[in-house]
Design an enzyme around this catalytic site. Structure first.
Site, PDB file in Angstrom:
ATOM      1  N   ASP A 140      -2.108  12.494 -43.178  1.00 38.99           N
ATOM      2  CA  ASP A 140      -2.358  11.115 -42.390  1.00 38.99           C
ATOM      3  C   ASP A 140      -1.544  10.832 -41.137  1.00 38.99           C
ATOM      4  O   ASP A 140      -1.797   9.860 -40.517  1.00 38.99           O
ATOM      5  CB  ASP A 140      -2.308  10.032 -43.207  1.00 38.99           C
ATOM      6  CG  ASP A 140      -3.757  10.226 -44.518  1.00 38.99           C
ATOM      7  OD1 ASP A 140      -4.774  10.368 -43.973  1.00 38.99           O
ATOM      8  OD2 ASP A 140      -3.282  10.138 -45.653  1.00 38.99           O
ATOM      9  N   HIS A 176      -4.116   6.517 -50.353  1.00 39.30           N
ATOM     10  CA  HIS A 176      -4.816   7.381 -50.214  1.00 39.30           C
ATOM     11  C   HIS A 176      -5.327   7.694 -48.983  1.00 39.30           C
ATOM     12  O   HIS A 176      -4.632   7.759 -48.136  1.00 39.30           O
ATOM     13  CB  HIS A 176      -5.841   7.591 -51.549  1.00 39.30           C
ATOM     14  CG  HIS A 176      -6.455   8.732 -51.822  1.00 39.30           C
ATOM     15  ND1 HIS A 176      -6.198  10.097 -51.405  1.00 39.30           N
ATOM     16  CD2 HIS A 176      -7.866   9.096 -52.735  1.00 39.30           C
ATOM     17  CE1 HIS A 176      -6.937  10.967 -52.150  1.00 39.30           C
ATOM     18  NE2 HIS A 176      -7.909  10.489 -52.681  1.00 39.30           N
ATOM     19  N   HIS A 182       4.342  12.548 -50.581  1.00 37.84           N
ATOM     20  CA  HIS A 182       3.123  13.219 -51.285  1.00 37.84           C
ATOM     21  C   HIS A 182       3.385  13.493 -52.546  1.00 37.84           C
ATOM     22  O   HIS A 182       4.379  13.707 -53.128  1.00 37.84           O
ATOM     23  CB  HIS A 182       2.785  14.396 -50.722  1.00 37.84           C
ATOM     24  CG  HIS A 182       1.097  14.803 -50.713  1.00 37.84           C
ATOM     25  ND1 HIS A 182       0.926  15.474 -51.968  1.00 37.84           N
ATOM     26  CD2 HIS A 182       0.130  14.538 -50.186  1.00 37.84           C
ATOM     27  CE1 HIS A 182      -0.521  15.470 -51.971  1.00 37.84           C
ATOM     28  NE2 HIS A 182      -1.039  14.855 -50.924  1.00 37.84           N
TER      29      HIS A 182
HETATM   30  N1  CMC Z   1       7.942   5.639 -47.581  1.00 35.41           N
HETATM   31  C1  CMC Z   1       9.063   5.066 -48.024  1.00 35.41           C
HETATM   32  N2  CMC Z   1       9.522   5.654 -49.298  1.00 35.41           N
HETATM   33  C2  CMC Z   1       8.841   6.340 -49.852  1.00 35.41           C
HETATM   34  C3  CMC Z   1       7.596   6.787 -49.508  1.00 35.41           C
HETATM   35  C4  CMC Z   1       7.252   6.170 -48.167  1.00 35.41           C
HETATM   36  N3  CMC Z   1       6.215   6.697 -47.551  1.00 35.41           N
HETATM   37  N4  CMC Z   1       6.560   7.607 -50.396  1.00 35.41           N
HETATM   38  C5  CMC Z   1       7.764   7.654 -51.462  1.00 35.41           C
HETATM   39  N5  CMC Z   1       8.674   6.956 -51.155  1.00 35.41           N
HETATM   40  C6  CMC Z   1       9.778   6.882 -52.023  1.00 35.41           C
HETATM   41  C7  CMC Z   1       9.501   5.887 -53.179  1.00 35.41           C
HETATM   42  O1  CMC Z   1      10.046   4.536 -52.845  1.00 35.41           O
HETATM   43  C8  CMC Z   1      10.411   6.301 -54.316  1.00 35.41           C
HETATM   44  O2  CMC Z   1      11.699   6.161 -54.190  1.00 35.41           O
HETATM   45  P1  CMC Z   1      12.695   5.833 -55.468  1.00 35.41           P
HETATM   46  O3  CMC Z   1      12.731   7.143 -56.092  1.00 35.41           O
HETATM   47  O4  CMC Z   1      13.964   5.097 -54.811  1.00 35.41           O
HETATM   48  O5  CMC Z   1      11.950   4.680 -56.061  1.00 35.41           O
HETATM   49  C9  CMC Z   1      10.199   7.776 -54.139  1.00 35.41           C
HETATM   50  O6  CMC Z   1       9.999   7.929 -52.721  1.00 35.41           O
HETATM   51  C10 CMC Z   1       9.266   8.406 -54.774  1.00 35.41           C
HETATM   52  O7  CMC Z   1       7.968   7.978 -54.675  1.00 35.41           O
HETATM   53  P2  CMC Z   1       6.791   7.566 -55.364  1.00 35.41           P
HETATM   54  O8  CMC Z   1       6.047   6.475 -55.047  1.00 35.41           O
HETATM   55  O9  CMC Z   1       7.312   7.839 -56.934  1.00 35.41           O
HETATM   56  O10 CMC Z   1       5.685   8.913 -55.154  1.00 35.41           O
HETATM   57  P3  CMC Z   1       4.490   9.016 -55.617  1.00 35.41           P
HETATM   58  O11 CMC Z   1       4.148  10.532 -55.833  1.00 35.41           O
HETATM   59  O12 CMC Z   1       3.908   8.126 -56.751  1.00 35.41           O
HETATM   60  O13 CMC Z   1       3.551   8.435 -54.455  1.00 35.41           O
HETATM   61  C11 CMC Z   1       2.552   8.367 -52.351  1.00 35.41           C
HETATM   62  C12 CMC Z   1       2.955   9.406 -53.241  1.00 35.41           C
HETATM   63  C13 CMC Z   1       1.504   9.232 -51.037  1.00 35.41           C
HETATM   64  C14 CMC Z   1       1.493   7.436 -52.727  1.00 35.41           C
HETATM   65  C15 CMC Z   1       3.741   7.831 -51.343  1.00 35.41           C
HETATM   66  O14 CMC Z   1       4.445   8.876 -50.849  1.00 35.41           O
HETATM   67  C16 CMC Z   1       3.371   6.743 -50.227  1.00 35.41           C
HETATM   68  O15 CMC Z   1       3.068   5.683 -50.594  1.00 35.41           O
HETATM   69  N6  CMC Z   1       3.139   7.622 -48.958  1.00 35.41           N
HETATM   70  C17 CMC Z   1       2.689   6.628 -48.069  1.00 35.41           C
HETATM   71  C18 CMC Z   1       1.162   6.427 -47.985  1.00 35.41           C
HETATM   72  C19 CMC Z   1       0.664   7.911 -47.551  1.00 35.41           C
HETATM   73  O16 CMC Z   1       0.992   8.238 -46.646  1.00 35.41           O
HETATM   74  N7  CMC Z   1      -0.481   8.398 -48.393  1.00 35.41           N
HETATM   75  C20 CMC Z   1      -1.305   9.426 -48.044  1.00 35.41           C
HETATM   76  C21 CMC Z   1      -0.924  10.501 -48.881  1.00 35.41           C
HETATM   77  S1  CMC Z   1      -1.583  12.150 -48.394  1.00 35.41           S
HETATM   78  C22 CMC Z   1      -3.391  11.892 -48.128  1.00 35.41           C
HETATM   79  C23 CMC Z   1      -4.036  11.427 -49.283  1.00 35.41           C
HETATM   80  O17 CMC Z   1      -3.655  11.531 -50.379  1.00 35.41           O
HETATM   81  O18 CMC Z   1      -4.952  11.020 -49.103  1.00 35.41           O
END
Ligand code: CMC
Length: 432
Positions: A367, A272, A311
């Site tokens: 971010d 987050h 996201h």
């Molecule tokens: N790098 C590599 N792969 C990713 C990433 C990433 N940053 N984000 C998602 N994926 C992949 C994930 O592995 C999954 O692949 P598969 O379908 O093959 O298993 C697919 O994309 C869907 O990901 P998810 O984890 O199910 O998506 P989510 O909606 O649960 O997670 C998230 C959203 C923001 C937690 C995630 O994208 C992430 O971890 N990003 C990196 C951390 C980040 O930058 N966070 C800041 C978010 S914006 C500001 C805030 O919210 O505070």
């Protein structure tokens, strides 16, 4: 069964019983409680929905922030984030989030003055902050200190008159820069600087961060405006992890200082608000452009994540990331270019062409570029999440204020699917 529902309804057949149910659809949503009538027999609890991590559950009705994740749209109270970033200042945006309308000049001045009256904290807060270990993470200091504020304002507990609630809102908005700046000073072993109410909200914050022996700190107007715009871009983002925490804790009628503490703790996590810190650590660890292909390979192998990408809601470019990328050019004119920018731009270029990221709709989020600006402005990485929490308090408080006035809201209490053992006899010791 509802009468005359017409097209705005959903017909469900329960194949266990053959019975049909018609549920009303309002705002493209069915009410989860309408499913409870779907039972196998009279003793049955009724149907529930299972939605771990709230992927498809609306937990409230809100009039504050609107996001269209597919189109990359973000509005506060109907105003486009780009327009607010270009024309408003942070306190106007805080007023907008809280009151629903932009302030007129008289309302604006009154609000700014109200906030200025409350920028100082009780001297015991300062002593409390001095009690942390020299190397305490500034977010730990911030979170704990906001929690400590609750003990100074016991009237904030329980359900409240609007005037009492509003006073806490103003206090928190006003004291956040002071506590945030002091969490920075304490992590650097520097003396605390008291608020300077001649300066703007953001200028005063910079003064408390940067001032040393000079009698008056004069912020660089470009950096002051850039930070104010960053505050606007971070002020609210509807029902994310920390805002949901704010609403959850607020729903028990805990005081708003305790609820903001919990929300800030949720923000601290690297998925987050902690992601901006993680992005910079990632860019430093990559170190040079030639190492990028190997990092991308590890991301695709599932070993690491590309921090600052992806996201839950945006499936296109985060509009905040676009604005921050533009802002970085103005900041780097003053501070000099952050050498990590070239690595970030190259990472983005490669990721946006790579099928792994394209097929998963992974784009830069808020971010990805913010940390580069913070670093260029002289902030250490561990401080970045504090810079996110400070303005987000405006959003948390607006969401909390909406929650406590919502007649449909009650104490938050999700259900579970119990998969553990059925009740069983306690084994006598000799049999174990
Ligand atoms: N790098 C590599 N792969 C990713 C990433 C990433 N940053 N984000 C998602 N994926 C992949 C994930 O592995 C999954 O692949 P598969 O379908 O093959 O298993 C697919 O994309 C869907 O990901 P998810 O984890 O199910 O998506 P989510 O909606 O649960 O997670 C998230 C959203 C923001 C937690 C995630 O994208 C992430 O971890 N990003 C990196 C951390 C980040 O930058 N966070 C800041 C978010 S914006 C500001 C805030 O919210 O505070």
């Amino acid at each position: 069964m509802h009468q005359d529902m017409g097209k705005d309804s959903l017909t469900i057949t329960d194949n266990r019983t053959g019975k049909q149910y018609e549920l009303p659809i309002e705002h493209e949503t069915i009410r989860a409680m309408d499913l409870r009538q779907i039972k196998v027999n009279a003793g049955d609890f009724g149907l529930m929905t299972y939605d771990p991590a709230f992927l498809n559950t609306a937990s409230c009705k809100s009039s504050i922030t609107y996001i269209d994740g597919d189109k990359g749209i973000l509005n506060y109270r109907g105003y486009a984030i780009e327009d607010l970033a270009d024309h408003a200042d942070f306190l106007e945006v805080a007023y907008l989030l809280l009151e629903g309308e932009l302030p007129n000049p008289v309302e604006r001045d009154a609000f700014v003055n109200e906030v200025k009256v409350h920028t100082f904290v009780h001297e015991n807060v300062k002593q409390f902050m001095e009690g942390f270990r020299y190397d305490a993470h500034p977010m730990s200091v911030l979170i704990s200190t906001i929690g400590a504020l609750s003990s100074f304002y016991p009237e904030a507990k329980g359900s409240q008159e609007y005037a009492v609630r509003r006073l806490q809102i103003i206090r928190l908005l006003a004291k956040m820069p002071t506590i945030a700046a002091w969490s920075y000073r304490s992590s650097r072993g520097l003396p605390y600087v008291y608020p300077d109410n001649d300066l703007s909200y953001t200028g005063n914050f910079l003064s408390m961060i940067k001032r040393m022996s000079e009698p008056k700190y004069k912020p660089d107007p470009i950096l002051e405006r850039a930070l104010d715009v960053l505050f606007i871009l971070h002020a609210d983002h509807e029902q994310n992890c920390s805002t949901n925490t704010m609403r959850n804790v607020g729903s028990s009628q805990a005081d708003c200082y305790s609820a903001v503490t919990a929300a800030a703790a949720a923000l601290y996590g690297p998925l987050h608000g902690g992601a901006n810190e993680a992005v910079l650590k990632m860019l430093h660890s990559i170190g040079s452009k030639d190492k990028i292909p190997d990092y991308i390979r590890r991301v695709k192998a599932g070993e690491v994540r590309l921090m600052g990408f992806g996201h839950r809601v945006y499936k296109s470019y985060d509009p905040r990331a676009k604005a921050i990328k533009r802002l970085s050019e103005q900041v780097f004119e003053v501070t000099g270019k952050n050498p990590l920018l070239d690595i970030a731009l190259e990472l983005e270029r490669i990721a946006l062409e790579d099928d792994y990221f394209v097929s998963r709709s992974l784009y830069p989020n808020v971010d990805f570029y913010s940390g580069l600006i913070y670093e260029a402005m002289g902030f250490r990485t561990e401080y970045f999440t504090v810079l996110f929490a400070l303005p987000r308090v405006a959003g948390w408080l607006a969401q909390w204020n909406e929650l406590v006035q919502d007649p449909e809201q009650k104490i938050a209490r999700p259900r579970q699917i119990y998969l553990g053992s059925a009740r069983r006899p306690y084994p006598v010791k000799s049999a174990r």
